[in-house]
Design a protein around this motif. Structure first.
Motif, PDB file in Angstrom:
ATOM      1  N   ASP A 106       0.824  -1.210   0.000  1.00  0.00           N
ATOM      2  CA  ASP A 106       0.000   0.000   0.000  1.00  0.00           C
ATOM      3  C   ASP A 106       0.862   1.267   0.000  1.00  0.00           C
ATOM      4  O   ASP A 106       0.593   2.214  -0.733  1.00  0.00           O
ATOM      5  N   ASP A 107       1.896   1.266   0.820  1.00  0.00           N
ATOM      6  CA  ASP A 107       2.786   2.421   0.881  1.00  0.00           C
ATOM      7  C   ASP A 107       3.489   2.640  -0.456  1.00  0.00           C
ATOM      8  O   ASP A 107       3.598   3.769  -0.936  1.00  0.00           O
ATOM      9  N   LEU A 108       3.966   1.553  -1.066  1.00  0.00           N
ATOM     10  CA  LEU A 108       4.640   1.680  -2.362  1.00  0.00           C
ATOM     11  C   LEU A 108       3.686   2.170  -3.445  1.00  0.00           C
ATOM     12  O   LEU A 108       4.041   3.026  -4.255  1.00  0.00           O
ATOM     13  N   ASN A 109       2.469   1.654  -3.457  1.00  0.00           N
ATOM     14  CA  ASN A 109       1.488   2.120  -4.443  1.00  0.00           C
ATOM     15  C   ASN A 109       1.172   3.601  -4.246  1.00  0.00           C
ATOM     16  O   ASN A 109       1.017   4.343  -5.219  1.00  0.00           O
ATOM     17  N   HIS A 110       1.087   4.043  -2.989  1.00  0.00           N
ATOM     18  CA  HIS A 110       0.849   5.462  -2.716  1.00  0.00           C
ATOM     19  C   HIS A 110       1.999   6.314  -3.249  1.00  0.00           C
ATOM     20  O   HIS A 110       1.782   7.357  -3.870  1.00  0.00           O
ATOM     21  N   ARG A 111       3.237   5.865  -3.032  1.00  0.00           N
ATOM     22  CA  ARG A 111       4.391   6.604  -3.542  1.00  0.00           C
ATOM     23  C   ARG A 111       4.400   6.655  -5.061  1.00  0.00           C
ATOM     24  O   ARG A 111       4.729   7.686  -5.649  1.00  0.00           O
ATOM     25  N   ILE A 112       4.051   5.536  -5.693  1.00  0.00           N
ATOM     26  CA  ILE A 112       3.997   5.506  -7.160  1.00  0.00           C
ATOM     27  C   ILE A 112       2.949   6.492  -7.660  1.00  0.00           C
ATOM     28  O   ILE A 112       3.209   7.278  -8.586  1.00  0.00           O
ATOM     29  N   ASP A 113       1.766   6.481  -7.056  1.00  0.00           N
ATOM     30  CA  ASP A 113       0.702   7.404  -7.461  1.00  0.00           C
ATOM     31  C   ASP A 113       1.142   8.856  -7.266  1.00  0.00           C
ATOM     32  O   ASP A 113       0.884   9.716  -8.116  1.00  0.00           O
ATOM     33  N   THR A 114       1.824   9.116  -6.161  1.00  0.00           N
ATOM     34  CA  THR A 114       2.307  10.476  -5.896  1.00  0.00           C
ATOM     35  C   THR A 114       3.336  10.898  -6.931  1.00  0.00           C
ATOM     36  O   THR A 114       3.300  12.028  -7.433  1.00  0.00           O
ATOM     37  N   LEU A 115       4.258   9.993  -7.274  1.00  0.00           N
ATOM     38  CA  LEU A 115       5.276  10.333  -8.276  1.00  0.00           C
ATOM     39  C   LEU A 115       4.659  10.551  -9.660  1.00  0.00           C
ATOM     40  O   LEU A 115       5.084  11.455 -10.387  1.00  0.00           O
ATOM     41  N   ILE A 116       3.663   9.761 -10.016  1.00  0.00           N
ATOM     42  CA  ILE A 116       2.991   9.954 -11.304  1.00  0.00           C
ATOM     43  C   ILE A 116       2.292  11.313 -11.326  1.00  0.00           C
ATOM     44  O   ILE A 116       2.403  12.068 -12.296  1.00  0.00           O
ATOM     45  N   ALA A 117       1.588  11.636 -10.250  1.00  0.00           N
ATOM     46  CA  ALA A 117       0.916  12.937 -10.179  1.00  0.00           C
ATOM     47  C   ALA A 117       1.933  14.074 -10.188  1.00  0.00           C
ATOM     48  O   ALA A 117       1.710  15.103 -10.829  1.00  0.00           O
ATOM     49  N   LEU A 118       3.046  13.887  -9.511  1.00  0.00           N
ATOM     50  CA  LEU A 118       4.101  14.893  -9.515  1.00  0.00           C
ATOM     51  C   LEU A 118       4.609  15.111 -10.935  1.00  0.00           C
ATOM     52  O   LEU A 118       4.733  16.242 -11.402  1.00  0.00           O
ATOM     53  N   ARG A 119       4.900  14.019 -11.630  1.00  0.00           N
ATOM     54  CA  ARG A 119       5.381  14.122 -13.003  1.00  0.00           C
ATOM     55  C   ARG A 119       4.373  14.877 -13.877  1.00  0.00           C
ATOM     56  O   ARG A 119       4.735  15.754 -14.654  1.00  0.00           O
ATOM     57  N   ASP A 120       3.099  14.563 -13.714  1.00  0.00           N
ATOM     58  CA  ASP A 120       2.073  15.154 -14.562  1.00  0.00           C
ATOM     59  C   ASP A 120       1.750  16.600 -14.201  1.00  0.00           C
ATOM     60  O   ASP A 120       1.196  17.326 -15.015  1.00  0.00           O
ATOM     61  N   ASN A 121       2.072  17.039 -12.987  1.00  0.00           N
ATOM     62  CA  ASN A 121       1.723  18.391 -12.546  1.00  0.00           C
ATOM     63  C   ASN A 121       2.923  19.295 -12.290  1.00  0.00           C
ATOM     64  O   ASN A 121       2.746  20.464 -11.978  1.00  0.00           O
ATOM     65  N   LEU A 122       4.119  18.764 -12.407  1.00  0.00           N
ATOM     66  CA  LEU A 122       5.301  19.533 -12.045  1.00  0.00           C
ATOM     67  C   LEU A 122       5.470  20.792 -12.885  1.00  0.00           C
ATOM     68  O   LEU A 122       5.781  21.856 -12.360  1.00  0.00           O
ATOM     69  N   SER A 123       5.229  20.695 -14.178  1.00  0.00           N
ATOM     70  CA  SER A 123       5.432  21.886 -15.016  1.00  0.00           C
ATOM     71  C   SER A 123       4.430  22.980 -14.666  1.00  0.00           C
ATOM     72  O   SER A 123       4.758  24.162 -14.753  1.00  0.00           O
ATOM     73  N   ASN A 124       3.230  22.633 -14.252  1.00  0.00           N
ATOM     74  CA  ASN A 124       2.257  23.651 -13.840  1.00  0.00           C
ATOM     75  C   ASN A 124       2.744  24.385 -12.603  1.00  0.00           C
ATOM     76  O   ASN A 124       2.594  25.588 -12.475  1.00  0.00           O
ATOM     77  N   CYS A 125       3.320  23.634 -11.689  1.00  0.00           N
ATOM     78  CA  CYS A 125       3.794  24.244 -10.451  1.00  0.00           C
ATOM     79  C   CYS A 125       4.966  25.184 -10.746  1.00  0.00           C
ATOM     80  O   CYS A 125       4.981  26.311 -10.282  1.00  0.00           O
ATOM     81  N   ILE A 126       5.909  24.728 -11.503  1.00  0.00           N
ATOM     82  CA  ILE A 126       7.052  25.568 -11.838  1.00  0.00           C
ATOM     83  C   ILE A 126       6.582  26.783 -12.633  1.00  0.00           C
ATOM     84  O   ILE A 126       7.067  27.885 -12.454  1.00  0.00           O
ATOM     85  N   GLY A 127       5.576  26.571 -13.468  1.00  0.00           N
ATOM     86  CA  GLY A 127       5.049  27.655 -14.293  1.00  0.00           C
ATOM     87  C   GLY A 127       4.429  28.771 -13.482  1.00  0.00           C
ATOM     88  O   GLY A 127       4.410  29.909 -13.907  1.00  0.00           O
ATOM     89  N   CYS A 128       3.921  28.457 -12.289  1.00  0.00           N
ATOM     90  CA  CYS A 128       3.263  29.511 -11.509  1.00  0.00           C
ATOM     91  C   CYS A 128       4.283  30.474 -10.925  1.00  0.00           C
ATOM     92  O   CYS A 128       3.969  31.621 -10.651  1.00  0.00           O
TER      93      CYS A 128
END
Length: 158
Positions: A106-128
């Protein structure tokens, strides 16, 4: 002349013990790491008549489990907890690994989901440009901290 199983690394007998140097060499880790794992309760040794550490052969499998778990990001405390369920001087087998890895899934799946979301949203965050507390997915997803009132809040749960 009979070979001493404590000093002969090629003797694969059931009662063979290994020195700290042999454990380090066979497991591919530093002697200091062997001592560190023992200090943390992940592995055990006994002392021979000369007060030297001797490790049962099962320690090699335990170290392999520790290194594998560390590679996927499992903290040492969780590894120690999982290994504590095994009897002393028992090498983890396939069933033991399945049980231990299920504890971490469960912990590993949570980390994977977080990393995928980070990858998909990182440019928006840097863009702000400001890491807006109202809109930053990384530091304040869904602006959940605003529910705690105004001002700075502890964001990191660890």
């Amino acid at each position: 002349m009979k070979k001493n199983s404590e000093t002969n690394p090629t003797d694969c007998g059931k009662h063979t013990t290994l020195s700290v140097g042999q454990v380090a060499k066979r497991s591919g880790i530093a002697v200091s790491a062997v001592h560190f794992y023992e200090q943390k309760g992940l592995i055990q040794s006994r002392r021979n008549a000369g007060n030297q550490r001797r490790y049962h052969r099962d320690v090699l499998r335990r170290i392999a489990v520790i290194k594998t778990a560390q590679q996927v990001g499992v903290p040492l405390a969780k590894i120690a907890h999982a290994l504590s369920s095994l009897p002393d001087n028992k090498a983890p087998n396939v069933e033991d690994w399945a049980h231990m890895s299920s504890l971490w899934l469960d912990d590993l799946n949570h980390r994977i989901d977080t990393l995928i979301a980070l990858r998909d949203n990182l440019s928006n965050c840097i863009g702000c440009g400001c890491l807006s507390l109202q809109h930053c997915w990384l530091r304040n997803p869904g602006d959940t901290l605003s529910q705690q009132g105004c001002g700075a809040r502890l964001i990191d749960p660890d």
